[in-house]
Design a protein around this motif. Structure first.
Motif, PDB file in Angstrom:
ATOM      1  N   VAL A   1       2.152 -15.460  10.478  1.00 38.07           N
ATOM      2  CA  VAL A   1       1.536 -13.981  10.013  1.00 38.07           C
ATOM      3  C   VAL A   1       0.556 -14.007   9.281  1.00 38.07           C
ATOM      4  O   VAL A   1       0.525 -14.565   8.161  1.00 38.07           O
ATOM      5  N   ILE A   2      -0.531 -13.121   9.522  1.00 39.01           N
ATOM      6  CA  ILE A   2      -1.575 -13.277   8.514  1.00 39.01           C
ATOM      7  C   ILE A   2      -1.668 -11.745   8.176  1.00 39.01           C
ATOM      8  O   ILE A   2      -1.385 -10.538   8.794  1.00 39.01           O
ATOM      9  N   ALA A   3      -1.932 -11.705   6.578  1.00 39.33           N
ATOM     10  CA  ALA A   3      -1.984 -10.427   5.833  1.00 39.33           C
ATOM     11  C   ALA A   3      -3.279 -10.174   5.390  1.00 39.33           C
ATOM     12  O   ALA A   3      -3.930 -11.107   4.696  1.00 39.33           O
ATOM     13  N   LEU A   4      -3.880  -9.069   5.820  1.00 36.50           N
ATOM     14  CA  LEU A   4      -5.246  -8.555   5.219  1.00 36.50           C
ATOM     15  C   LEU A   4      -4.938  -7.815   3.838  1.00 36.50           C
ATOM     16  O   LEU A   4      -4.295  -6.571   4.396  1.00 36.50           O
ATOM     17  N   THR A   5      -5.170  -7.934   3.048  1.00 34.27           N
ATOM     18  CA  THR A   5      -4.827  -7.273   1.570  1.00 34.27           C
ATOM     19  C   THR A   5      -6.311  -7.403   0.768  1.00 34.27           C
ATOM     20  O   THR A   5      -6.236  -8.483   0.078  1.00 34.27           O
ATOM     21  N   ARG A   6      -7.006  -6.403   0.572  1.00 39.91           N
ATOM     22  CA  ARG A   6      -8.283  -6.360  -0.314  1.00 39.91           C
ATOM     23  C   ARG A   6      -7.581  -6.676  -1.876  1.00 39.91           C
ATOM     24  O   ARG A   6      -8.164  -7.518  -2.614  1.00 39.91           O
ATOM     25  N   SER A   7      -6.714  -5.567  -2.063  1.00 38.56           N
ATOM     26  CA  SER A   7      -6.361  -5.930  -3.565  1.00 38.56           C
ATOM     27  C   SER A   7      -5.158  -6.538  -3.935  1.00 38.56           C
ATOM     28  O   SER A   7      -5.094  -6.845  -5.308  1.00 38.56           O
ATOM     29  N   GLY A   8      -4.427  -7.279  -2.829  1.00 40.27           N
ATOM     30  CA  GLY A   8      -3.367  -8.109  -3.150  1.00 40.27           C
ATOM     31  C   GLY A   8      -2.302  -7.406  -3.956  1.00 40.27           C
ATOM     32  O   GLY A   8      -1.366  -7.897  -4.521  1.00 40.27           O
ATOM     33  N   THR A   9      -2.371  -6.212  -3.800  1.00 45.92           N
ATOM     34  CA  THR A   9      -1.343  -5.455  -4.694  1.00 45.92           C
ATOM     35  C   THR A   9      -0.517  -4.350  -3.883  1.00 45.92           C
ATOM     36  O   THR A   9       0.350  -3.625  -4.314  1.00 45.92           O
ATOM     37  N   THR A  10      -0.691  -3.996  -2.506  1.00 46.82           N
ATOM     38  CA  THR A  10      -0.216  -3.123  -1.674  1.00 46.82           C
ATOM     39  C   THR A  10       1.290  -3.339  -1.517  1.00 46.82           C
ATOM     40  O   THR A  10       1.700  -4.484  -1.054  1.00 46.82           O
ATOM     41  N   THR A  11       2.078  -2.325  -1.758  1.00 43.61           N
ATOM     42  CA  THR A  11       3.464  -2.515  -1.917  1.00 43.61           C
ATOM     43  C   THR A  11       4.035  -2.965  -0.486  1.00 43.61           C
ATOM     44  O   THR A  11       4.819  -3.893  -0.558  1.00 43.61           O
ATOM     45  N   GLU A  12       3.837  -2.317   0.749  1.00 39.43           N
ATOM     46  CA  GLU A  12       4.094  -2.512   1.888  1.00 39.43           C
ATOM     47  C   GLU A  12       4.046  -4.154   2.450  1.00 39.43           C
ATOM     48  O   GLU A  12       4.525  -4.754   2.829  1.00 39.43           O
ATOM     49  N   VAL A  13       2.609  -4.579   1.949  1.00 40.20           N
ATOM     50  CA  VAL A  13       2.326  -5.840   2.194  1.00 40.20           C
ATOM     51  C   VAL A  13       3.269  -6.929   1.503  1.00 40.20           C
ATOM     52  O   VAL A  13       3.519  -7.906   1.955  1.00 40.20           O
ATOM     53  N   LEU A  14       3.323  -6.630   0.173  1.00 39.46           N
ATOM     54  CA  LEU A  14       3.941  -7.570  -0.908  1.00 39.46           C
ATOM     55  C   LEU A  14       5.421  -7.700  -0.183  1.00 39.46           C
ATOM     56  O   LEU A  14       6.247  -8.675  -0.077  1.00 39.46           O
ATOM     57  N   ASP A  15       6.218  -6.401   0.032  1.00 36.31           N
ATOM     58  CA  ASP A  15       7.340  -6.510   0.555  1.00 36.31           C
ATOM     59  C   ASP A  15       7.716  -7.297   1.725  1.00 36.31           C
ATOM     60  O   ASP A  15       8.656  -7.936   2.043  1.00 36.31           O
ATOM     61  N   LEU A  16       6.519  -7.024   2.841  1.00 36.82           N
ATOM     62  CA  LEU A  16       6.745  -8.016   4.012  1.00 36.82           C
ATOM     63  C   LEU A  16       6.486  -9.525   3.732  1.00 36.82           C
ATOM     64  O   LEU A  16       7.344 -10.285   4.207  1.00 36.82           O
ATOM     65  N   LEU A  17       5.729  -9.626   2.893  1.00 39.10           N
ATOM     66  CA  LEU A  17       5.276 -11.183   2.492  1.00 39.10           C
ATOM     67  C   LEU A  17       6.618 -11.684   2.002  1.00 39.10           C
ATOM     68  O   LEU A  17       7.029 -12.971   2.390  1.00 39.10           O
ATOM     69  N   ALA A  18       7.432 -11.137   1.027  1.00 33.94           N
ATOM     70  CA  ALA A  18       8.580 -11.501   0.437  1.00 33.94           C
ATOM     71  C   ALA A  18       9.693 -11.832   1.410  1.00 33.94           C
ATOM     72  O   ALA A  18      10.466 -12.708   1.597  1.00 33.94           O
ATOM     73  N   GLY A  19       9.972 -10.831   2.474  1.00 35.98           N
ATOM     74  CA  GLY A  19      10.683 -10.741   3.466  1.00 35.98           C
ATOM     75  C   GLY A  19      10.505 -12.173   4.384  1.00 35.98           C
ATOM     76  O   GLY A  19      11.249 -12.911   4.721  1.00 35.98           O
ATOM     77  N   LEU A  20       9.166 -12.564   4.723  1.00 33.74           N
ATOM     78  CA  LEU A  20       8.752 -13.322   5.775  1.00 33.74           C
ATOM     79  C   LEU A  20       9.049 -14.682   4.819  1.00 33.74           C
ATOM     80  O   LEU A  20       9.394 -15.769   5.629  1.00 33.74           O
ATOM     81  N   ARG A  21       8.742 -14.854   3.611  1.00 37.07           N
ATOM     82  CA  ARG A  21       8.884 -16.029   3.029  1.00 37.07           C
ATOM     83  C   ARG A  21      10.446 -16.500   2.866  1.00 37.07           C
ATOM     84  O   ARG A  21      11.011 -17.408   3.101  1.00 37.07           O
ATOM     85  N   ASP A  22      11.485 -15.481   2.684  1.00 34.72           N
ATOM     86  CA  ASP A  22      12.740 -15.637   2.712  1.00 34.72           C
ATOM     87  C   ASP A  22      13.308 -16.166   4.152  1.00 34.72           C
ATOM     88  O   ASP A  22      14.219 -16.781   4.310  1.00 34.72           O
ATOM     89  N   ALA A  23      12.490 -15.655   5.147  1.00 38.94           N
ATOM     90  CA  ALA A  23      13.101 -15.901   6.498  1.00 38.94           C
ATOM     91  C   ALA A  23      12.401 -17.251   6.955  1.00 38.94           C
ATOM     92  O   ALA A  23      12.633 -17.715   8.182  1.00 38.94           O
ATOM     93  N   GLY A  24      11.287 -17.884   6.421  1.00 43.56           N
ATOM     94  CA  GLY A  24      10.880 -19.097   6.635  1.00 43.56           C
ATOM     95  C   GLY A  24       9.562 -18.790   7.458  1.00 43.56           C
ATOM     96  O   GLY A  24       9.349 -20.074   8.183  1.00 43.56           O
ATOM     97  N   VAL A  25       9.095 -17.983   7.594  1.00 42.10           N
ATOM     98  CA  VAL A  25       7.972 -17.467   8.762  1.00 42.10           C
ATOM     99  C   VAL A  25       6.505 -17.875   7.868  1.00 42.10           C
ATOM    100  O   VAL A  25       6.312 -17.410   6.719  1.00 42.10           O
ATOM    101  N   PRO A  26       5.704 -18.885   8.410  1.00 41.29           N
ATOM    102  CA  PRO A  26       4.558 -19.274   7.643  1.00 41.29           C
ATOM    103  C   PRO A  26       3.539 -18.016   7.582  1.00 41.29           C
ATOM    104  O   PRO A  26       3.156 -17.417   8.713  1.00 41.29           O
ATOM    105  N   THR A  27       2.992 -17.851   6.376  1.00 41.11           N
ATOM    106  CA  THR A  27       2.239 -16.703   6.120  1.00 41.11           C
ATOM    107  C   THR A  27       0.975 -17.153   5.264  1.00 41.11           C
ATOM    108  O   THR A  27       0.864 -18.120   4.680  1.00 41.11           O
TER     109      THR A  27
END
Length: 300
Positions: free
Chosen positions: A80-106
């Motif tokens: 999964v590729i996440a595009l985020t200029r600020s690196g602080t957008t809540t929905e992106v951070l929540d998704l990355l945390a969930g994918l990390r827990d699921a073992g999906v490379p990001t």
């Protein structure tokens, strides 16, 4: 000069740097055959739409694009590729945390590395040279797309030359006095059309819509008439230009690479804002990043 006006004018140089950077990032970007999802919010989501189509057209593998808030967590992706200029957008951070827990490379493509995203994504591509002070995104988004475009072999120097043309030549006459715009795209440029409409809404409070070009005839053409503008960012299907002109609207044909056509729209958004005595650096109801608290809804 507004921040956004300055930043949109630096896009050709940013694109050149992104294209040069792409080979060194090959190992952290999607590999051929990997099932990939690209996510973002607002402008970044529309860049994800364009990048997903480009990757599939290049034969690199199945690729989907989602707003971060709508990512289907029941699906399995190789990356999964996440595009985020600020690196602080809540929905992106929540998704990355969930994918990390699921073992999906990001991999996160970011503008500002000194943000929470660095602890949540497995890999980072830092485009700090394209970061922005403005609320309204221009160069970061198009630079991130250029990186992904170059990664799949769909970028060439002619794109940068077209961007310089888009910055140098005059905009079509009388567009700055219009208040209703429709943008059309085909294939990967549908995402760019979506972004063009968003820029007009954000910077100038214009009524702006976007559609796949062939879908335009299936209802949306009914709003076309005197005082409106229809702009095709890509090659238009036969007959649409004549239909628009016949309805009394102004037609703008895309002549440059679609990403360079988007640069022309960036300039138009600033011009319309100036005509309406609006400050494009202070768009109504928007901030540079959406950081949510419980119960809030995302707006960007």
């Amino acid at each position: 000069m507004s921040h956004v006006a300055y930043e949109l004018g630096t896009q050709p140089e940013c694109w050149e740097r992104a294209a040069e950077l792409a080979p060194a990032q090959r190992s952290v970007l999607p590999q051929p055959g990997e099932r990939t999802a690209i996510v973002g919010c607002g402008t970044s989501y529309f860049m994800a739409q364009a990048a997903a189509v480009l990757r599939e057209e290049a034969g690199e593998g199945e690729t989907d694009a989602f707003p971060a808030s709508e990512f289907p967590r029941h699906r399995r992706y190789d990356r999964v590729i996440a595009l985020t200029r600020s690196g602080t957008t809540t929905e992106v951070l929540d998704l990355l945390a969930g994918l990390r827990d699921a073992g999906v490379p990001t991999t996160a493509v970011i503008g500002d590395p000194a943000t929470p995203v660095i602890s949540l994504a497995d890999e980072l591509v830092v485009l700090d040279f394209a970061d922005e002070r403005s609320v309204v995104q221009t160069r970061f988004a198009t630079t991130a797309l250029t990186l992904l475009r170059a990664h799949v072999g769909r970028h060439d120097p002619g794109v940068v030359a077209d961007a310089r043309t888009a910055l140098a030549e005059a905009l079509p006459a009388e567009l700055e006095s219009r208040g209703q715009f429709t943008f059309l795209g085909r294939g990967w440029s549908v995402g760019l059309a979506n972004e063009a409409a968003l820029k007009m809404r954000e910077a100038s409070l214009s009524w702006a819509e976007s559609y796949p070009a062939m879908e335009y005839r299936h209802g949306p053409v009914s709003i076309t008439g005197p005082g409106t503008v229809t702009w095709s960012l890509d090659e238009a299907p036969e007959g649409i230009a004549e239909q628009v002109v016949g309805a009394g609207a102004q037609w703008v044909a895309g002549r440059l690479d679609p990403l360079a056509e988007l640069v022309r729209v960036h300039r138009l958004a600033v011009a319309v804002a100036a005509h309406q005595k609006l400050d494009p650096d202070a768009p109504r109801n928007l901030t540079r990043s959406v950081i949510l608290t419980t119960g809030e809804e995302a707006v960007r």
